[in-house]
Design an enzyme around this catalytic site. Structure first.
Site, PDB file in Angstrom:
ATOM      1  N   TYR A 147       0.835  -1.203   0.000  1.00 14.89           N
ATOM      2  CA  TYR A 147       0.000   0.000   0.000  1.00 14.89           C
ATOM      3  C   TYR A 147       0.873   1.259   0.000  1.00 14.89           C
ATOM      4  O   TYR A 147       0.655   2.184  -0.790  1.00 14.89           O
ATOM      5  CB  TYR A 147      -0.922  -0.005   1.216  1.00 14.89           C
ATOM      6  CG  TYR A 147      -1.933   1.109   1.229  1.00 14.89           C
ATOM      7  CD1 TYR A 147      -3.105   1.024   0.477  1.00 14.89           C
ATOM      8  CD2 TYR A 147      -1.729   2.256   1.989  1.00 14.89           C
ATOM      9  CE1 TYR A 147      -4.034   2.047   0.480  1.00 14.89           C
ATOM     10  CE2 TYR A 147      -2.655   3.276   2.000  1.00 14.89           C
ATOM     11  CZ  TYR A 147      -3.803   3.172   1.250  1.00 14.89           C
ATOM     12  OH  TYR A 147      -4.727   4.196   1.256  1.00 14.89           O
TER      13      TYR A 147
ATOM     14  N   LYS B 294       1.046   4.010  -3.108  1.00 12.57           N
ATOM     15  CA  LYS B 294       0.612   5.390  -2.896  1.00 12.57           C
ATOM     16  C   LYS B 294       1.755   6.386  -3.096  1.00 12.57           C
ATOM     17  O   LYS B 294       1.528   7.527  -3.514  1.00 12.57           O
ATOM     18  CB  LYS B 294      -0.011   5.540  -1.513  1.00 12.57           C
ATOM     19  CG  LYS B 294      -1.348   4.807  -1.361  1.00 12.57           C
ATOM     20  CD  LYS B 294      -2.390   5.310  -2.355  1.00 12.57           C
ATOM     21  CE  LYS B 294      -3.766   4.724  -2.108  1.00 12.57           C
ATOM     22  NZ  LYS B 294      -4.792   5.261  -3.032  1.00 12.57           N
TER      23      LYS B 294
END
Length: 253
Positions: free
Chosen positions: A155, A159
């Site tokens: 993640y 991002k």
């Protein structure tokens, strides 16, 4: 103020959470809102709620974790309305806060496909039309994890890539009438971090990342993120491109 009056805005992940709130805010500000997600029932609900308030909305069932889904979302919008003025890449999935060694190949590939590659596909597809128009705005939803690395490995990596892609697009199109910025939400209540969802998170990694948050500060709300997205999407930020804005009540300072 009707800050996006008459604009055609395409919002991914619009069936719930930040995406839904952003769609409703944009509609209240005068935009024709395109709702994109995988579940038709949630999209239909949001569309009907927008229209009940006098707004204009349409929806496209598509998986933005695939090239086909991304191109379908953009081409359907342009075929129906002739243009795309605003793209909000909000769709994303979690890796359940897994550490590097606990991230399987399957989790890595799935998270990267939606959170990183899908954003690239959506931007590329939309930019082809924005170039012809000579104008357009892209707002990518990254995360505090993209700035600080304080979440799961996949993640955080995905991002961070969104922020870098945002800057790269801004450099390419600076001064052309096309802008690209990113919003980085902090802890915001959504289905991804509900108490039920957190039960499946990597508890060891959660303990590590918690050391880098100030949990005495309040959570942000979806509307806080939606207002930041609206700022980047409207002419109030017409001189701003290639930037990211952290919305976290100072939790990560």
């Amino acid at each position: 103020m009707r800050r996006v009056e008459g604009k055609v805005a395409l919002i991914t992940g619009a069936g719930s959470g930040i995406g839904e709130t952003t769609a409703k805010l944009f509609a209240s500000e005068g935009a024709v809102v395109g709702l994109v997600a995988r579940r038709e029932n949630t999209l239909l609900r949001v569309k009907e709620e927008i229209e009940a308030e006098g707004g204009k909305a349409f929806y496209i069932v598509a998986d933005v974790g695939t090239l086909e889904g991304c191109e379908k979302a953009v081409s359907s919008t342009v075929n129906e309305y002739g243009r795309i003025d605003i793209l909000v890449n909000n769709a994303g999935i979690t890796d359940q806060n897994r550490s590097t060694v606990n991230t399987t190949d399957e989790i890595w590939e799935k998270v990267i496909a939606v959170n990183q590659t899908g954003v690239f596909y959506m931007c590329r597809a939309a930019l082809r039309y924005m170039e012809k128009q000579g104008a357009g705005v892209i707002v990518n939803v990254s995360s505090i994890a993209g700035v600080y690395g304080n979440s799961g490995a996949a993640y955080s990596a995905s991002k961070a890539a969104v922020i870098s892609l945002t800057k790269n697009i801004a450099i390419q199109y600076a001064g052309s009438g096309i802008r690209c910025n990113a919003v980085c939400p902090g802890r915001t209540p959504t289905a991804f971090n509900s108490p039920e969802a957190l039960e499946h998170f990597d508890k060891g990694m959660m303990e590590i990342t918690r050391r880098h948050y100030d949990f005495s500060l309040p959570k942000t709300e979806p509307i806080d993120q939606a207002k930041a997205i609206l700022f980047f999407a409207c002419d109030e930020s017409k001189a701003v491109t290639g930037q990211y804005l952290v919305i976290d009540n100072g939790m990560c300072l």
